[in-house]
Design a protein around this motif. Sequence first.
Motif, PDB file in Angstrom:
ATOM      1  N   GLN A   1       0.840  -1.188   0.000  1.00  0.00           N
ATOM      2  CA  GLN A   1       0.000   0.000   0.000  1.00  0.00           C
ATOM      3  C   GLN A   1       0.881   1.246   0.000  1.00  0.00           C
ATOM      4  O   GLN A   1       1.714   1.430   0.866  1.00  0.00           O
ATOM      5  CB  GLN A   1      -0.904   0.003   1.229  1.00  0.00           C
ATOM      6  N   VAL A   2       0.669   2.104  -0.978  1.00  0.00           N
ATOM      7  CA  VAL A   2       1.459   3.332  -1.078  1.00  0.00           C
ATOM      8  C   VAL A   2       0.983   4.348  -0.047  1.00  0.00           C
ATOM      9  O   VAL A   2      -0.214   4.577   0.113  1.00  0.00           O
ATOM     10  CB  VAL A   2       1.352   3.927  -2.487  1.00  0.00           C
ATOM     11  N   GLN A   3       1.934   4.919   0.663  1.00  0.00           N
ATOM     12  CA  GLN A   3       1.614   5.977   1.624  1.00  0.00           C
ATOM     13  C   GLN A   3       2.603   7.112   1.489  1.00  0.00           C
ATOM     14  O   GLN A   3       3.803   6.885   1.323  1.00  0.00           O
ATOM     15  CB  GLN A   3       1.650   5.436   3.055  1.00  0.00           C
ATOM     16  N   LEU A   4       2.099   8.325   1.580  1.00  0.00           N
ATOM     17  CA  LEU A   4       2.912   9.530   1.600  1.00  0.00           C
ATOM     18  C   LEU A   4       2.521  10.312   2.848  1.00  0.00           C
ATOM     19  O   LEU A   4       1.344  10.644   3.016  1.00  0.00           O
ATOM     20  CB  LEU A   4       2.675  10.379   0.357  1.00  0.00           C
ATOM     21  N   VAL A   5       3.486  10.601   3.709  1.00  0.00           N
ATOM     22  CA  VAL A   5       3.199  11.285   4.970  1.00  0.00           C
ATOM     23  C   VAL A   5       4.062  12.536   5.064  1.00  0.00           C
ATOM     24  O   VAL A   5       5.289  12.440   5.179  1.00  0.00           O
ATOM     25  CB  VAL A   5       3.452  10.363   6.169  1.00  0.00           C
ATOM     26  N   GLY A  26       5.728   1.842   0.365  1.00  0.00           N
ATOM     27  CA  GLY A  26       4.827   1.012  -0.420  1.00  0.00           C
ATOM     28  C   GLY A  26       5.182   0.894  -1.883  1.00  0.00           C
ATOM     29  O   GLY A  26       4.456   0.237  -2.648  1.00  0.00           O
ATOM     30  N   TYR A  27       6.295   1.512  -2.302  1.00  0.00           N
ATOM     31  CA  TYR A  27       6.761   1.369  -3.673  1.00  0.00           C
ATOM     32  C   TYR A  27       8.265   1.563  -3.691  1.00  0.00           C
ATOM     33  O   TYR A  27       8.841   2.139  -2.769  1.00  0.00           O
ATOM     34  CB  TYR A  27       6.083   2.368  -4.620  1.00  0.00           C
ATOM     35  N   THR A  28       8.898   1.086  -4.762  1.00  0.00           N
ATOM     36  CA  THR A  28      10.361   1.109  -4.792  1.00  0.00           C
ATOM     37  C   THR A  28      10.927   2.324  -5.506  1.00  0.00           C
ATOM     38  O   THR A  28      11.994   2.813  -5.143  1.00  0.00           O
ATOM     39  CB  THR A  28      10.893  -0.160  -5.471  1.00  0.00           C
ATOM     40  N   SER A  29      10.225   2.832  -6.508  1.00  0.00           N
ATOM     41  CA  SER A  29      10.734   4.014  -7.208  1.00  0.00           C
ATOM     42  C   SER A  29       9.589   4.759  -7.863  1.00  0.00           C
ATOM     43  O   SER A  29       8.528   4.183  -8.121  1.00  0.00           O
ATOM     44  CB  SER A  29      11.781   3.629  -8.249  1.00  0.00           C
ATOM     45  N   SER A  30       9.815   6.023  -8.113  1.00  0.00           N
ATOM     46  CA  SER A  30       8.804   6.858  -8.760  1.00  0.00           C
ATOM     47  C   SER A  30       9.400   7.503 -10.006  1.00  0.00           C
ATOM     48  O   SER A  30      10.612   7.678 -10.104  1.00  0.00           O
ATOM     49  CB  SER A  30       8.307   7.929  -7.799  1.00  0.00           C
ATOM     50  N   TYR A  31       8.548   7.850 -10.948  1.00  0.00           N
ATOM     51  CA  TYR A  31       9.003   8.622 -12.104  1.00  0.00           C
ATOM     52  C   TYR A  31       9.264  10.071 -11.706  1.00  0.00           C
ATOM     53  O   TYR A  31      10.181  10.703 -12.213  1.00  0.00           O
ATOM     54  CB  TYR A  31       7.965   8.545 -13.216  1.00  0.00           C
ATOM     55  N   CYS A  32       8.457  10.596 -10.829  1.00  0.00           N
ATOM     56  CA  CYS A  32       8.667  11.934 -10.314  1.00  0.00           C
ATOM     57  C   CYS A  32       7.857  12.104  -9.035  1.00  0.00           C
ATOM     58  O   CYS A  32       6.933  11.335  -8.767  1.00  0.00           O
ATOM     59  CB  CYS A  32       8.285  13.020 -11.318  1.00  0.00           C
ATOM     60  N   SER A 108      -0.926  18.503 -11.803  1.00  0.00           N
ATOM     61  CA  SER A 108      -1.424  17.603 -10.755  1.00  0.00           C
ATOM     62  C   SER A 108      -1.929  16.279 -11.305  1.00  0.00           C
ATOM     63  O   SER A 108      -1.854  15.243 -10.623  1.00  0.00           O
ATOM     64  CB  SER A 108      -2.509  18.282  -9.930  1.00  0.00           C
ATOM     65  N   THR A 109      -2.409  16.279 -12.539  1.00  0.00           N
ATOM     66  CA  THR A 109      -3.029  15.069 -13.074  1.00  0.00           C
ATOM     67  C   THR A 109      -2.032  13.956 -13.383  1.00  0.00           C
ATOM     68  O   THR A 109      -2.450  12.824 -13.632  1.00  0.00           O
ATOM     69  CB  THR A 109      -3.839  15.398 -14.335  1.00  0.00           C
ATOM     70  N   VAL A 110      -0.725  14.235 -13.359  1.00  0.00           N
ATOM     71  CA  VAL A 110       0.236  13.161 -13.626  1.00  0.00           C
ATOM     72  C   VAL A 110       0.494  12.325 -12.385  1.00  0.00           C
ATOM     73  O   VAL A 110       1.133  11.282 -12.466  1.00  0.00           O
ATOM     74  CB  VAL A 110       1.579  13.698 -14.175  1.00  0.00           C
ATOM     75  N   TYR A 111       0.012  12.782 -11.242  1.00  0.00           N
ATOM     76  CA  TYR A 111       0.290  12.085  -9.990  1.00  0.00           C
ATOM     77  C   TYR A 111      -0.857  11.166  -9.604  1.00  0.00           C
ATOM     78  O   TYR A 111      -2.030  11.537  -9.719  1.00  0.00           O
ATOM     79  CB  TYR A 111       0.555  13.092  -8.874  1.00  0.00           C
ATOM     80  N   ASN A 112      -0.493   9.986  -9.145  1.00  0.00           N
ATOM     81  CA  ASN A 112      -1.530   9.036  -8.758  1.00  0.00           C
ATOM     82  C   ASN A 112      -1.584   8.754  -7.261  1.00  0.00           C
ATOM     83  O   ASN A 112      -2.464   8.016  -6.812  1.00  0.00           O
ATOM     84  CB  ASN A 112      -1.398   7.726  -9.553  1.00  0.00           C
ATOM     85  N   TYR A 113      -0.665   9.337  -6.492  1.00  0.00           N
ATOM     86  CA  TYR A 113      -0.728   9.194  -5.037  1.00  0.00           C
ATOM     87  C   TYR A 113      -0.446  10.537  -4.380  1.00  0.00           C
ATOM     88  O   TYR A 113       0.447  11.282  -4.819  1.00  0.00           O
ATOM     89  CB  TYR A 113       0.265   8.140  -4.542  1.00  0.00           C
TER      90      TYR A 113
END
Length: 124
Positions: A1-5, A26-32, A108-113
């Motif tokens: 589960q992806v979490q950003l705090v 909850g994830y190993t890498s991001s594009y941005c 903002s629309t390029v972000y999914n979390y």
Amino acid sequence: QVQLVESGGGSVQAGGSLRLSCAASGYTSSYCMGWFRQTPEKEREAVAAIDRGGSTNYADSVKGRFTISKDNAKNTLYLHMNSLKPEDTGMYYCAANIWGPCLGGLVSTVYNYWGQGTQVTVSS
């Protein structure tokens, strides 16, 4: 589960500094990853973004005052804010794109979390 705090928000006087942090899991890498801000009077706006290669992009209103950075070992995103102004007041959100193109990262629309936000208040 992806979490950003997010953390690090607070109240400062104009001219002061703050450092925001965003701990990701909850994830190993991001594009941005990026920082956005919003007030009750304004729509959410982009502040800064950083891609997986370390390239950065800033809104004109914060160029020269804010710095976005990322510690890949800690999977933590930062926003160093200097020379703060009352118009920097708002709820600051971090965001992650782990699926595809970033288009510069200030849309903002390029972000999914998204995180839950941390409040920054700058008094004059």
